[in-house]
Write an enzyme that holds these catalytic residues in place. Structure first.
Site, short mmCIF file in Angstrom:
data_model
loop_
_atom_site.label_atom_id
_atom_site.label_comp_id
_atom_site.label_asym_id
_atom_site.label_seq_id
_atom_site.Cartn_x
_atom_site.Cartn_y
_atom_site.Cartn_z
N CYS A 2 27.34 27.55 -2.25
CA CYS A 2 26.41 26.97 -3.22
C CYS A 2 25.01 26.96 -2.62
O CYS A 2 24.83 26.62 -1.46
CB CYS A 2 26.76 25.56 -3.65
SG CYS A 2 28.33 25.44 -4.49
N ARG A 27 25.17 32.65 -1.40
CA ARG A 27 25.95 31.44 -1.07
C ARG A 27 26.89 31.04 -2.20
O ARG A 27 27.66 30.07 -2.06
CB ARG A 27 25.01 30.28 -0.77
CG ARG A 27 24.12 30.52 0.42
CD ARG A 27 23.25 29.33 0.66
NE ARG A 27 24.02 28.24 1.23
CZ ARG A 27 24.02 27.91 2.50
NH1 ARG A 27 23.28 28.58 3.35
NH2 ARG A 27 24.75 26.92 2.94
N TRP A 79 29.38 28.18 -6.27
CA TRP A 79 30.68 28.78 -5.93
C TRP A 79 31.69 27.68 -6.26
O TRP A 79 31.74 26.65 -5.58
CB TRP A 79 30.71 29.13 -4.45
CG TRP A 79 31.95 29.87 -4.04
CD1 TRP A 79 32.16 31.22 -4.09
CD2 TRP A 79 33.15 29.29 -3.50
NE1 TRP A 79 33.42 31.51 -3.62
CE2 TRP A 79 34.05 30.35 -3.25
CE3 TRP A 79 33.56 28.00 -3.22
CZ2 TRP A 79 35.32 30.15 -2.73
CZ3 TRP A 79 34.84 27.79 -2.70
CH2 TRP A 79 35.70 28.87 -2.46
N ASN A 105 26.01 20.55 -3.05
CA ASN A 105 26.77 21.54 -2.28
C ASN A 105 27.73 20.74 -1.41
O ASN A 105 27.29 19.85 -0.70
CB ASN A 105 25.77 22.35 -1.43
CG ASN A 105 26.45 23.32 -0.49
OD1 ASN A 105 27.63 23.63 -0.64
ND2 ASN A 105 25.70 23.81 0.48
N GLY A 106 29.02 21.03 -1.49
CA GLY A 106 30.00 20.27 -0.72
C GLY A 106 31.15 19.84 -1.62
O GLY A 106 31.27 20.35 -2.74
N GLU A 486 39.52 43.43 12.22
CA GLU A 486 38.21 43.28 11.59
C GLU A 486 37.95 44.41 10.58
O GLU A 486 37.44 44.18 9.48
CB GLU A 486 37.12 43.22 12.67
CG GLU A 486 35.70 43.24 12.17
CD GLU A 486 35.35 42.12 11.17
OE1 GLU A 486 36.13 41.18 11.01
OE2 GLU A 486 34.29 42.22 10.54
N LYS A 490 37.19 44.02 6.63
CA LYS A 490 35.98 44.57 6.01
C LYS A 490 36.34 45.41 4.79
O LYS A 490 35.73 45.30 3.74
CB LYS A 490 35.26 45.43 7.06
CG LYS A 490 33.79 45.33 7.14
CD LYS A 490 33.18 44.12 7.77
CE LYS A 490 33.65 42.78 7.32
NZ LYS A 490 33.21 41.68 8.11
N GLU A 493 37.63 43.19 1.84
CA GLU A 493 36.59 42.35 1.24
C GLU A 493 35.69 43.12 0.29
O GLU A 493 35.35 42.64 -0.78
CB GLU A 493 35.67 41.81 2.34
CG GLU A 493 36.18 40.65 3.10
CD GLU A 493 35.16 40.18 4.10
OE1 GLU A 493 34.71 39.05 3.98
OE2 GLU A 493 34.80 40.96 5.02
N HIS A 509 58.65 47.92 14.99
CA HIS A 509 59.33 46.66 14.67
C HIS A 509 59.19 46.29 13.20
O HIS A 509 59.41 45.15 12.83
CB HIS A 509 58.80 45.54 15.59
CG HIS A 509 58.99 45.85 17.04
ND1 HIS A 509 60.23 45.90 17.62
CD2 HIS A 509 58.10 46.18 18.00
CE1 HIS A 509 60.10 46.24 18.89
NE2 HIS A 509 58.82 46.42 19.14
N LYS A 604 29.01 33.37 1.05
CA LYS A 604 28.72 33.22 2.48
C LYS A 604 28.62 31.74 2.82
O LYS A 604 28.35 30.92 1.96
CB LYS A 604 27.39 33.90 2.79
CG LYS A 604 27.31 34.41 4.22
CD LYS A 604 26.20 35.38 4.40
CE LYS A 604 26.14 35.91 5.79
NZ LYS A 604 27.20 36.89 6.10
C1 F6R Z 1 33.77 38.28 6.57
C2 F6R Z 1 33.00 37.09 6.78
C3 F6R Z 1 33.74 35.81 6.92
C4 F6R Z 1 33.04 34.88 7.92
C5 F6R Z 1 33.72 33.52 7.96
C6 F6R Z 1 33.10 32.61 9.00
O1 F6R Z 1 32.98 39.42 6.46
O2 F6R Z 1 31.79 37.12 6.84
O3 F6R Z 1 35.07 36.01 7.29
O4 F6R Z 1 33.05 35.47 9.17
O5 F6R Z 1 33.63 32.92 6.70
O6 F6R Z 1 31.73 32.46 8.79
P1 F6R Z 1 30.77 32.03 9.94
O7 F6R Z 1 30.70 33.11 10.93
O8 F6R Z 1 29.45 31.77 9.27
O9 F6R Z 1 31.35 30.78 10.53
#
Ligand code: F6R
Length: 609
Positions: A2, A27, A79, A105-106, A486, A490, A493, A509, A604
């Site tokens: 948010c 966000r 969000w 936000n929260g 990772e 990626k 996502e 396995h 994010k």
């Molecule tokens: C994936 C991604 C998320 C963040 C996770 C932690 O591309 O960006 O998996 O890595 O939400 O976020 P931070 O690093 O801000 O604690």
């Protein structure tokens, strides 16, 4: 999660708030809204005007009526946590008389209890959100000042919040409060801003004040003051934001993801800058707050992070074990905090986070501190909540990361772990010779990243070839396994293709059962002491008619395609091997027409549980 933005000053508010929301959209982006003081001063004059809608900020722009003018306002991009994304659940939330507007936000943990109580008292709640209760609670207070009304309301709240409040009867001020979700004041010339992230402010001012948990502020056009939720004054002097507005701009790029992948060579230069000490074949990490004696006393290292940061932590743990010979492991912070972990005084805990705000990571740090542990942070955002909470740490200096999915921060975090591992290693048993070898490897990284970027046209073609896959398997062994994890995250996502990562050693396995021509495998095959073992895994897949894309230091005979990556020191190879796979995920998503910077259902900075 948010975005919140607020403005008070002489300029027309709505366009400024909409611009701020655009910058905060990463966000949260399922609905957006705005409330403004429509002018006039004194009791009864003016009043609040609001506009809100399901969808993006551009949809909100279309909803703004004519003559939506005013010199104070608050806005929100959401969000969803409580209630589906729709027009009614969008913030701001108002009381029935439309005197009070709140953006939040929260998460209010006791929202259902408060909703039931308010309903029993005859209040009609119109939305399904937790936030609406705040608007009602503030509206019921008859205290003399808006500040006291907000404080009275907050006393009923359990949970996390960053809030901004507008009141029709107090048109010359905005009151904000923080508990667990970021609130930053932006100080302009006869105007003030507030936001959940400096990204919304930097094009207007780089002078900011970051509130602490339990802190509130009143902003007026000409001044601001900060105080606690109990009303005691706090002192706060403005700081200058590290990065200028241009660092947050898209520039010539179509997406932030592409921009940020391309910035990695420069970003790695920044994390190395001023830290290497050739004389003693080590590095200086100014903010670590861990003297050599304390570093020698560390018996274990436990790294905590979420998502991509957890994956960076897995690589970091291997580097620390290899270079410093300290047993180290990484665990998702979200799991750790719920399992009543044994906190050992000889263990060094390290929290990893790009945003420094991730709630699960922050809560893990708080739990550790409560139990007396020493916690370091490996963090990108300077002055963020986790950075403040930690006893010391390493900033990763990747610069602002706007795309929801993390790329350059991942790489810089892993490099920061390389520095930390070298530092700890040289305090313990790593030889000068090995220290020099690692330093040489670190110095090579920016040039090698630039080299990888040159293979982008080839990777783009590969992505087009693989874009029709329904599912993909990523495999790696030891150093390669976190790279596979990772890379698979990626891909899923941004492209929404199902992807799974497995240690290559685990193929027999179980996962080998998945192999058939329609299930491509991406294999991480570094030229290290496990090369032959990795090649054997490729044989096994090939023998079952699997398609293989290898990321390797040399052409792999059993693979259908190989992306060649420059060789570095064995311990540092994982830093480079993930980068072509960021490009693969990006170009696959592009080929599939995905909303790359804002993948569905994500946002994010996950500031909620
Ligand atoms: C994936 C991604 C998320 C963040 C996770 C932690 O591309 O960006 O998996 O890595 O939400 O976020 P931070 O690093 O801000 O604690």
């Amino acid at each position: 999660m948010c975005g919140i933005v607020g403005y008070i000053g002489k300029r027309d508010t709505a366009p400024l708030l909409l611009e701020g929301l655009q910058r905060l959209e990463y966000r949260g982006y399922d609905s957006a809204g705005i409330a403004i003081q429509s002018g006039g001063t004194g009791k009864g004059a003016g009043g609040l005007k609001t506009a809100k809608t399901k969808g993006r900020v551009r949809d909100l722009e279309d909803r703004i009526p004519k003559r939506f003018t005013g010199t104070a306002g608050i806005a929100h991009t959401r969000w969803a946590t409580h209630g589906v994304p729709n027009d009614v659940n969008a913030h701001p939330h108002l009381d029935p008389l439309e005197k009070v507007a709140v953006v939040h936000n929260g998460i209010i943990d006791n929202a259902s209890e408060l909703r039931a109580k308010l309903s029993a008292e005859g209040v009609t709640l119109v939305s399904d959100t937790d936030t609406e209760v705040l608007a009602h609670l503030i509206a019921r207070s008859v205290a003399d000042s808006l500040e006291t009304r907000v404080q009275e309301a907050l006393r009923h709240i359990e949970g996390t919040y960053g809030i901004a409040v507008l009141h029709a009867d107090f048109p010359e001020r905005i009151v904000v409060a923080r508990n667990g979700s970021p609130v930053v004041l932006g100080i302009g010339e006869h105007e003030m801003f507030v936001a959940s992230d400096v990204a919304a402010l930097v094009s207007h001012t780089r002078q900011v004040v970051t509130l602490d948990d339990g802190e509130m502020a009143t902003i007026k056009a000409g001044d601001y003051r900060t105080y606690t939720t109990e009303g005691s004054r706090t002192s706060s002097s403005p700081e200058t934001v590290e990065y200028a507005a241009e660092s947050y701009e898209l520039g010539d790029h179509d997406t932030y993801m592409h921009k940020e992948i391309g910035e990695q060579a420069d970003a790695v230069d920044r994390v190395l800058a001023g830290r290497i000490d050739d004389r003693f074949a080590t590095v200086h990490l100014g903010g670590l707050n861990l003297d050599p004696r304390e570093a020698r006393a560390v018996r274990r290292v436990k790294i905590l992070g979420c998502g991509t940061s957890y994956h960076a932590g897995l690589i970091g743990a291997q580097m620390i074990e290899e270079l410093a010979r300290i047993p180290a492991d990484a665990e998702p912070a979200s799991e750790f905090r719920y399992r009543n972990p044994v906190v050992d005084p000889d263990t060094l805990y390290i929290a990893v986070s790009q945003s420094g705000e991730t709630y699960d990571a922050l809560a893990a740090v708080q739990e550790l501190k409560r139990k007396g542990a020493r916690v370091l942070g490996v963090i990108n955002v300077v002055g963020s909540a986790i950075a403040r909470e930690a006893d010391g740490g390493v900033y990763v200096h990747a610069g602002p990361e706007v795309c929801v999915v993390s790329t350059k921060c991942f790489t810089n975090t892993v490099v920061a772990f390389g520095l930390l591992a070298l530092h700890l290693g040289r305090i313990r048993d790593l030889s000068v010779k090995d220290g020099k070898r690692i330093i040489e490897g670190l110095r090579k990284l920016p040039g090698q990243i630039a080299e990888i970027m040159e293979s982008e046209p080839e990777i783009k073609k590969l992505a087009q070839e693989y874009a029709d896959a329904q599912s993909m398997l990523f495999i790696g062994r030891v150093r390669g396994y976190p790279v596979a994890l990772e890379a698979s995250l990626k891909l899923k996502e941004v492209s929404y293709i199902h992807a799974e990562a497995y240690p290559a050693s685990e193929l027999k396995h179980g996962p080998l059962a998945l192999i058939e021509p329609a299930m491509p495998t991406v294999a991480i095959v570094p030229d290290d002491d496990l090369l032959e073992k990795n090649r054997a895994a490729l044989e096994e897949i090939k023998a079952r008619s699997g398609r293989i894309l290898a990321v390797a230091h040399q052409e792999q005979e059993k693979a259908d395609r190989t992306i060649i990556v420059p060789k570095n020191e064995d311990e540092l190879d994982p830093i480079l091997m993930g980068i072509p796979l960021q490009l693969l995920a990006y170009h696959t998503a592009l080929a599939l027409g995905r909303d790359i910077d804002k993948p569905r259902n994500l946002a994010k900075s996950v500031t909620v549980e």
